[in-house]
Design a protein around this motif. Structure first.
Motif, PDB file in Angstrom:
ATOM      1  N   CYS A   4     105.879  37.176  43.450  1.00  0.00           N
ATOM      2  CA  CYS A   4     106.066  35.713  43.788  1.00  0.00           C
ATOM      3  C   CYS A   4     104.804  35.116  43.112  1.00  0.00           C
ATOM      4  O   CYS A   4     103.797  35.418  43.703  1.00  0.00           O
ATOM      5  N   CYS A   7     102.832  33.007  46.221  1.00  0.00           N
ATOM      6  CA  CYS A   7     102.271  33.514  47.375  1.00  0.00           C
ATOM      7  C   CYS A   7     101.787  35.052  47.141  1.00  0.00           C
ATOM      8  O   CYS A   7     101.146  35.717  47.799  1.00  0.00           O
ATOM      9  N   TYR A   9     103.726  37.589  47.078  1.00  0.00           N
ATOM     10  CA  TYR A   9     104.687  38.366  47.511  1.00  0.00           C
ATOM     11  C   TYR A   9     105.192  39.480  46.573  1.00  0.00           C
ATOM     12  O   TYR A   9     105.882  39.001  45.399  1.00  0.00           O
ATOM     13  N   CYS A  20     111.840  33.687  48.136  1.00  0.00           N
ATOM     14  CA  CYS A  20     110.830  34.526  48.584  1.00  0.00           C
ATOM     15  C   CYS A  20     110.742  34.612  49.987  1.00  0.00           C
ATOM     16  O   CYS A  20     110.771  33.521  50.827  1.00  0.00           O
ATOM     17  N   CYS A  23     107.521  32.840  51.385  1.00  0.00           N
ATOM     18  CA  CYS A  23     107.081  31.426  51.249  1.00  0.00           C
ATOM     19  C   CYS A  23     108.284  30.644  50.693  1.00  0.00           C
ATOM     20  O   CYS A  23     108.227  29.326  51.038  1.00  0.00           O
TER      21      CYS A  23
HETATM   22 ZN   LIG Z   1     106.167  33.559  47.899  1.00  0.00          ZN
END
Ligand SMILES: [Zn+2]
Length: 109
Positions: A4, A7, A9, A20, A23
């Motif tokens: 992601c 963020c 991830y 995601c 987030c």
């Molecule tokens: Zn994210």
């Protein structure tokens, strides 16, 4: 694997997730992670996992050391248990510092 861009991830799978999980950003905010970066992520996951396992074992050592100190059979025993406690605490702090450097270098995913 997919990352992601909002963020950081990391998702394991053929396709990026619809949103995601961390987030909530939509699928188009994910970028495919290059093969060599995937290898680095897997490698550091393994190492971080070993650190966590070691830390969990040190918690067992700490419990035993506490029980031994409390048992207080004779001064020689207490020296051993206090030493075990001291060293276990130091190694636990070293593990935290080491994992901290992995995170700052982006090796934690
Ligand atoms: Zn994210």
């Amino acid at each position: 694997m997919w990352r992601c861009l909002v963020c950081g991830y990391v998702h394991d799978g053929e396709n990026a997730p619809k949103n995601c999980p961390k987030c909530g950003s939509p699928q188009d905010k994910f970028e495919k992670i290059a093969k060599e970066d995937e290898d680095k992520i897997l490698r550091s996951r393994f190492s971080n996992d070993l650190h966590m396992q070691l830390s969990a074992q040190l918690d067992v050592v700490l419990d035993i050391a506490e029980a031994g100190i409390e048992d207080d059979l004779d001064p020689g025993c207490v020296v051993v248990f206090k030493k075990a406690k001291e060293e276990a605490l130091i190694i636990k702090q070293m593990i935290k510092a080491e994992i901290g450097t992995h995170i700052s270098k982006g090796k934690w995913s």
